[in-house]
Scaffold this active site. Structure first.
Site, short mmCIF file in Angstrom:
data_model
loop_
_atom_site.label_atom_id
_atom_site.label_comp_id
_atom_site.label_asym_id
_atom_site.label_seq_id
_atom_site.Cartn_x
_atom_site.Cartn_y
_atom_site.Cartn_z
N GLU A 49 0.83 -1.21 0.00
CA GLU A 49 0.00 0.00 0.00
C GLU A 49 0.86 1.26 0.00
O GLU A 49 0.52 2.25 -0.65
CB GLU A 49 -0.96 -0.01 1.20
N HIS A 101 -10.70 1.29 0.07
CA HIS A 101 -11.15 0.44 1.17
C HIS A 101 -12.64 0.16 1.13
O HIS A 101 -13.15 -0.63 1.94
CB HIS A 101 -10.78 1.08 2.52
#
Length: 264
Positions: free
Chosen positions: A169, A202
């Protein structure tokens, strides 16, 4: 191909915000930058769903397959930055890896100082942890026991939360996207826009929560909005650290998301 813009992306070598935001390329380059970031984010999240499975995301088999997917996308992510530079005609005096914050110079300071700053921000939970936990000699010995770390390394959820997710990430959503957004929006605005891709990414957790009926629809949506909020705020903080240090170091991730289940 757009005409070459004389934009020097030297922000990792300087801490002068005025020099960073001095040049803003054309609208066409901005469109290419945003589309490149969107494509990269979709590739990262989409790679999680290339495998057909009826198992929940915390199942070891699912985690292993998703490891494969995100590692492939993360390995290819520098190609997104290189393609963006070539297509948009962006010039930089730095190498591609240096532009992404992958460098040896200043690595130690970039890994330790932001970690100390993050610990100051989380000083309250740290004090509470110190009051709730026993800190005798036997408890401290666990951290130096090789068997403890072997147990952690054999746990797929621990590897996902503490190793693979922070590294991938940070590479995809910070090291690749910030250089692409900076010439368009300027570093000050890029620090706030880059985390939006991170936060929206997300929302894919909603799919599995609805699929396995892990709550009401309203509760799941509310949880997703809340998760978007704090991941966007945290992403802003890590983007600021990236700009100030010029280093892609996920040390803040390792600290903030210890024992966290919010990854893929």
């Amino acid at each position: 191909m757009f005409e070459e813009d004389d934009v020097d992306l030297n922000y990792p070598d300087s801490v002068n915000p005025h020099s960073r935001d001095a040049s803003v390329p054309s609208t066409g380059v901005c469109g290419v930058s945003v589309l490149s970031c969107l494509l990269l984010a979709c590739s990262y999240v989409g790679s999680l769903y290339v495998w057909r499975s009826d198992l929940p995301r915390d199942h070891p088999a699912v985690i292993k397959r998703r490891f494969t997917s995100v590692l492939i996308v993360s390995t290819l992510s520098p190609l997104f930055v290189w393609t963006w530079k070539e297509f948009a005609g962006i010039r930089s005096s730095q190498s591609l890896l240096a532009l992404m914050g992958i460098r040896v110079e200043g690595l130690l300071a970039a890994a330790t100082l932001p970690l100390l700053l993050t610990m100051v921000l989380f000083l309250g939970p740290l004090i509470q942890l110190g009051m709730d936990c026993s800190w005798d000699f036997d408890g401290l010995k666990v951290g130096f026991d090789p068997r403890f770390w072997l147990l952690c390394l054999s746990d797929m959820r621990w590897l996902r939360n503490q190793v693979v997710a922070p590294l991938t990430e940070e590479l995809v959503f910070r090291a690749c996207m910030l250089p692409m957004l900076a010439p368009c929006a300027g570093l000050s605005l890029a620090i706030f826009t880059c985390p939006l891709f991170f936060g929206v990414a997300h929302f894919h957790h909603v799919i599995e929560l609805l699929r396995f009926r892990q709550g009401t629809v309203g509760g799941i949506i509310l949880s997703a909005v809340f998760q978007f909020s704090y991941t966007a705020v945290f992403g802003t903080y890590t983007a600021f650290v990236f700009v100030r240090t010029g280093q892609c170091t996920p040390s803040c991730y390792y600290y903030c998301h210890y024992d966290d289940d919010d990854y893929y």
